[in-house]
Design a protein around this motif. Structure first.
Motif, mmCIF file in Angstrom:
data_model
loop_
_atom_site.group_PDB
_atom_site.id
_atom_site.type_symbol
_atom_site.label_atom_id
_atom_site.label_comp_id
_atom_site.label_asym_id
_atom_site.label_seq_id
_atom_site.Cartn_x
_atom_site.Cartn_y
_atom_site.Cartn_z
ATOM 1 N N PHE A 86 29.911 18.845 -19.774
ATOM 2 C CA PHE A 86 30.187 20.243 -19.407
ATOM 3 C C PHE A 86 31.550 20.697 -19.931
ATOM 4 O O PHE A 86 31.690 21.797 -20.472
ATOM 5 N N ILE A 87 32.528 19.826 -19.771
ATOM 6 C CA ILE A 87 33.885 20.211 -20.208
ATOM 7 C C ILE A 87 33.937 20.401 -21.720
ATOM 8 O O ILE A 87 34.598 21.315 -22.217
ATOM 9 N N GLU A 88 33.215 19.564 -22.444
ATOM 10 C CA GLU A 88 33.211 19.697 -23.904
ATOM 11 C C GLU A 88 32.650 21.054 -24.332
ATOM 12 O O GLU A 88 33.208 21.731 -25.203
ATOM 13 N N ILE A 89 31.520 21.402 -23.696
ATOM 14 C CA ILE A 89 30.919 22.698 -24.049
ATOM 15 C C ILE A 89 31.854 23.842 -23.659
ATOM 16 O O ILE A 89 32.128 24.754 -24.444
ATOM 17 N N PHE A 90 32.377 23.776 -22.452
ATOM 18 C CA PHE A 90 33.316 24.787 -21.967
ATOM 19 C C PHE A 90 34.550 24.859 -22.878
ATOM 20 O O PHE A 90 34.971 25.938 -23.306
ATOM 21 N N GLY A 91 35.101 23.687 -23.172
ATOM 22 C CA GLY A 91 36.325 23.620 -23.985
ATOM 23 C C GLY A 91 36.091 24.145 -25.390
ATOM 24 O O GLY A 91 36.896 24.922 -25.920
ATOM 25 N N ALA A 92 34.964 23.763 -25.979
ATOM 26 C CA ALA A 92 34.664 24.227 -27.331
ATOM 27 C C ALA A 92 34.466 25.746 -27.333
ATOM 28 O O ALA A 92 34.857 26.432 -28.282
ATOM 29 N N GLY A 93 33.872 26.255 -26.243
ATOM 30 C CA GLY A 93 33.705 27.712 -26.102
ATOM 31 C C GLY A 93 35.065 28.390 -26.050
ATOM 32 O O GLY A 93 35.318 29.365 -26.768
ATOM 33 N N ILE A 94 35.968 27.849 -25.212
ATOM 34 C CA ILE A 94 37.326 28.413 -25.097
ATOM 35 C C ILE A 94 38.027 28.382 -26.456
ATOM 36 O O ILE A 94 38.630 29.364 -26.885
ATOM 37 N N TYR A 95 37.910 27.236 -27.141
ATOM 38 C CA TYR A 95 38.595 27.119 -28.429
ATOM 39 C C TYR A 95 37.991 28.090 -29.446
ATOM 40 O O TYR A 95 38.710 28.706 -30.238
ATOM 41 N N GLY A 96 36.660 28.220 -29.400
ATOM 42 C CA GLY A 96 35.989 29.204 -30.258
ATOM 43 C C GLY A 96 36.505 30.604 -29.966
ATOM 44 O O GLY A 96 36.754 31.395 -30.887
ATOM 45 N N TYR A 97 36.695 30.903 -28.693
ATOM 46 C CA TYR A 97 37.231 32.203 -28.294
ATOM 47 C C TYR A 97 38.647 32.405 -28.853
ATOM 48 O O TYR A 97 38.976 33.471 -29.375
ATOM 49 N N VAL A 98 39.463 31.339 -28.723
ATOM 50 C CA VAL A 98 40.834 31.410 -29.240
ATOM 51 C C VAL A 98 40.818 31.750 -30.728
ATOM 52 O O VAL A 98 41.519 32.654 -31.188
ATOM 53 N N ILE A 99 39.977 31.042 -31.478
ATOM 54 C CA ILE A 99 39.909 31.287 -32.919
ATOM 55 C C ILE A 99 39.406 32.703 -33.195
ATOM 56 O O ILE A 99 39.922 33.401 -34.074
ATOM 57 N N GLY A 100 38.404 33.137 -32.416
ATOM 58 C CA GLY A 100 37.876 34.487 -32.581
ATOM 59 C C GLY A 100 38.950 35.541 -32.367
ATOM 60 O O GLY A 100 39.087 36.480 -33.161
ATOM 61 N N VAL A 101 39.731 35.372 -31.311
ATOM 62 C CA VAL A 101 40.806 36.332 -31.031
ATOM 63 C C VAL A 101 41.831 36.324 -32.161
ATOM 64 O O VAL A 101 42.277 37.377 -32.630
ATOM 65 N N MET A 102 42.197 35.111 -32.602
ATOM 66 C CA MET A 102 43.156 34.991 -33.715
ATOM 67 C C MET A 102 42.629 35.740 -34.934
ATOM 68 O O MET A 102 43.351 36.521 -35.562
ATOM 69 N N ALA A 103 41.361 35.484 -35.287
ATOM 70 C CA ALA A 103 40.770 36.122 -36.469
ATOM 71 C C ALA A 103 40.815 37.635 -36.322
ATOM 72 O O ALA A 103 41.138 38.362 -37.261
#
Lengths: 309, 309, 309, 309
Positions: A86-103
């Motif tokens: 669960f944490i991996e999926i959640f964490g990868a989602g958060i990191y994906g969000y971070v990259i999305g915001v950066m982009a």
């Protein structure tokens, strides 16, 4: 309160820094809670003190959420494995969000520059397609360079469109009042006329050597110089009558009669002028009967002078 | 069925939440199938029970697809290695897709705000370039703040353009019928005339102290107040004739004759007005002969009254 | 050859699938070369056969380039470490590129839908701000739903603008020739006139119950029905004169004289009409003297008939 | 200095390569400093020489910052763990930034192609919706293919808008002077007239078989051929009068009198023409009284010739 509202507005509309800060906060909170949950799930097999235990849990969390995954701390029991999934999926989602915001932030920083650059590229592609010689291509490049260096590529007309007429005329009056008041025609003009005049000024950018108008052409507009200088010369350019600079104007007779220009005007420098044509000016004047009468009187007198001379 | 179609439409055009849910589903299904395949490829060397075996396979899959890669479970035989290579590429592709969708969703959330912010930045860059004083710059900022706070930056003209005339006139009639019916000229106007009038209303936003028109100027438009209040004052602003507020109108004589305004009108507040000018109104009226005749009768009578008074 | 050029063009302008394929190719080639280099740098300490060695090297490469990094194969000598540093940077760059391309592809897939959705949101924000009642808001939503379902939100005017006049008139003639030829006025019109007419047709979308025009209004345009049906009723809507459907037209007298409409026309259904107004039509006719004369004869005769009846 | 400024401008506005280089630099510097810090925090437990120690530290740093995280080097003491947490967050931020920049660069590379492709897709969706036959759809596709192949989809009008009139007329004069000087009317025209003429030329693209105008239609414009060839035929297309190619013009009588065309003109090939209509030309001529008089003389003479013949 007023100040606070102002601040909120500026945070609301210039959120880049705020959003990165916000992102860090979300990340830190998530990491903190995940670390606490991991301590409960993983227990304390190595008998560490509370601080070290928390630090290790946080280390594991951050290592996972940033998708680094060293693998020095891994789950062993089924419960731990389930938790980690669960944490991996959640964490990868958060990191994906971070990259999305950066982009998204990066894309927006560059929008003005990119759209300007695209315009340049499109124009240059056209010039190459049409096999326009290097000299002219250079002048086009110079123009865009000037536009970007001095105006960040903005077009005054677009800015005027995005402001209400009243506000834009306040800005225009502030910028051009001195200049307008040097023109005898405008000296006694009521504020409301000047306001309409500045609303109808059209910016003109000239490169050195550009011709503003030629002698013999019917005059249709008056020009105000806000930057650079122009030379008034004879039709064959053999005689120089005058050099006009910032704060001066020329061609004002065109607002009274449609007569041929008596001289040619050539720019000596990169110039920024404002222009207003007779048709627009007449429409403005028609709305102010008192001023219109005065104008006609001046026009009639000038015509008389012209005929007697 | 009707309801379902409506729902589908809204899901189709407001897909942010749906798409994140969809993304999770795709990820979960992919992970499930990859985990099953991994169980076949890797076997069960540690003799785990079925549940634990699946959980470990799923754990490995998620750890790989999120690019975390702890490395506590790794391939050993050539077959396993080959399988892992494919899964890594597939998983990285899926994760890249996830990030791409996130970036796209985030970019779209911000589009309205970003384009508004860019406009502001462009205008402010211009004001700085032209060295406009702080006071005026503040007024420009206030204007944009007002636009964002009350209207999320939208422009009414753009909204009118995106709807068919009939629908837009229905909305306009709903909003302005009461106001229009207070104007004696419009009291007996047929529905079709009012419809054309609202289609041609132009919104005007005023800051406190803005001048709507000055005494002496030829009147060309009538104004309807939908928000805020204005003061009618004498030309020299020494005498206040009236304060008009929401639901009131002024300058309606301009729709009958082009005569100079008899007073100056200044806004007291942030105001939202609608305006229609004589030329547009005349074009509307010309299409309705019965109403046009009535108008001319009223105009003639007023003129007689004006002359006799 | 012709077919190949066509194909190339379509690949060039619809590159989504191609680009993902291309991306995979770049990734596979890079991985192959990196794996070969790794075999040279890392040697064969475990004495594997060639196939296994290559597979392990490829496995390590893909694990690294996808940023998974299990860590079961790691560098030991300084040379190996140096090599790995370069590969990590290179691999992370490639992976960043992959994500960037994905994000770009995804963003472009959604552009049409997103821009349409934004328009809807802007309009709905406005309706809420103006407190427009639910019934009207529903009609606006219905309109957008119709536009999206049947036309994917495209506007015909924008499409006409992006094609040359000749091509657009060919399409228009194909679509409307039958309809136009039912109008007596157009029966003997030369091809060139019809071509100009279709170039000037303006699309109108109506919701059920919308009023096309009211009795008494001066007629200014003729309407052609391409979808749905309308009812011709008396001014007070008590008498129904006719129901007109697809392929029929009404109001054609407006192209000859500007006379008041003798009936009201209301849509019964979602309708798509085309409209051409007298002013535009006159401008077209003026360019074709032979046809113009014919028109005037018809107009004169009708007027005589009207007076005698 | 001039050269340097030019260079700076081009770097500023074409930053793709520069920005990737810049990105690498930022990454390299960050990695170097982080590696140095890691050496201080982690010490030298294995007693390596300075070079090896730095290399290992750099290896660890890059492995972490690219989110690969092999896990062969991991923190042990609390200080080290704390340090690693910060570096992980920092590194993931940097990597997110790298991906964001990549996505932004890639998105911008494709902007021109994407917006063109969207236009095509919108038009094709419309044609399918309207059930336009394959033959016409093919012609539309051919048109877009032509536009993309020869002009990268740019529209000349948009390019003219983004340049000042003076510069655009310089380009136009360069491209069309030879062509214009073949027209007897323009042979004695002053430079300023030609300049105005080229500013008002409108580009026309024709497919093979397109009709430029039909015999009998009132002539309103003159055409200049810059690419391809057209055939002048009789009204019934039975007789071919002439074939005109690049550098030739037709219909120039329309600039003098509004008379019906005496022949039909059909394109034989993909053609690019420029057009100027009488109304625009008259407006230009009116501003140059000397040339206007000459024009009227020519027109009068032609009319006499026409009547006598």
């Amino acid at each position: 309160l007023r100040y606070l509202r102002d601040l909120t507005f500026h945070l609301q509309v210039t959120p880049s820094v705020l959003r990165i800060f916000n992102l860090l906060l979300v990340f830190a909170f998530s990491a903190h809670y995940v670390a606490n949950a991991w301590m409960i799930v993983a227990g304390n097999p190595d008998g560490l003190d509370d601080g070290s235990l928390y630090l290790r849990a946080l280390y594991w969390t951050v290592t996972t959420m940033t998708t680094i995954g060293y693998g020095d701390i891994t789950p062993h029991t089924n419960n731990q494995i389930l938790f980690v999934i669960f944490i991996e999926i959640f964490g990868a989602g958060i990191y994906g969000y971070v990259i999305g915001v950066m982009a998204s932030l990066i894309a927006n920083i560059d929008v003005a520059k990119n759209s300007f650059q695209q315009k340049i590229e499109q124009v240059e592609a056209f010039l190459r397609y049409r096999k326009v010689p290097q000299g002219l291509q250079k002048r086009v490049r110079d123009y865009f360079e000037y536009l970007w260096r001095f105006r960040r590529g903005h077009e005054e007309a677009a800015i005027a469109d995005s402001l209400p007429a009243q506000l834009w005329s306040d800005i225009g009056l502030h910028l051009n009042r001195d200049l307008l008041e040097r023109v005898p025609l405008f000296r006694n003009a009521p504020e409301a006329v000047l306001r309409q005049v500045v609303l109808n000024l059209q910016p003109v950018i000239l490169q050195p050597g550009d011709v503003v108008f030629e002698a013999g052409e019917i005059g249709m507009d008056v020009f105000f110089i806000t930057k650079g200088s122009v030379e008034v010369v004879s039709a064959d350019r053999s005689v120089s009558y005058a050099v006009l600079g910032e704060g001066q104007y020329f061609g004002e007779i065109a607002l009274l009669h449609s007569v041929p220009r008596t001289a040619t005007v050539v720019s000596l420098d990169w110039c920024e002028l404002y222009r207003i044509d007779k048709a627009t000016f007449d429409k403005v004047v028609k709305r102010f009967p008192a001023f219109a009468e005065e104008m006609h009187a001046i026009a009639a007198e000038r015509r008389k002078n012209d005929q007697s001379s």
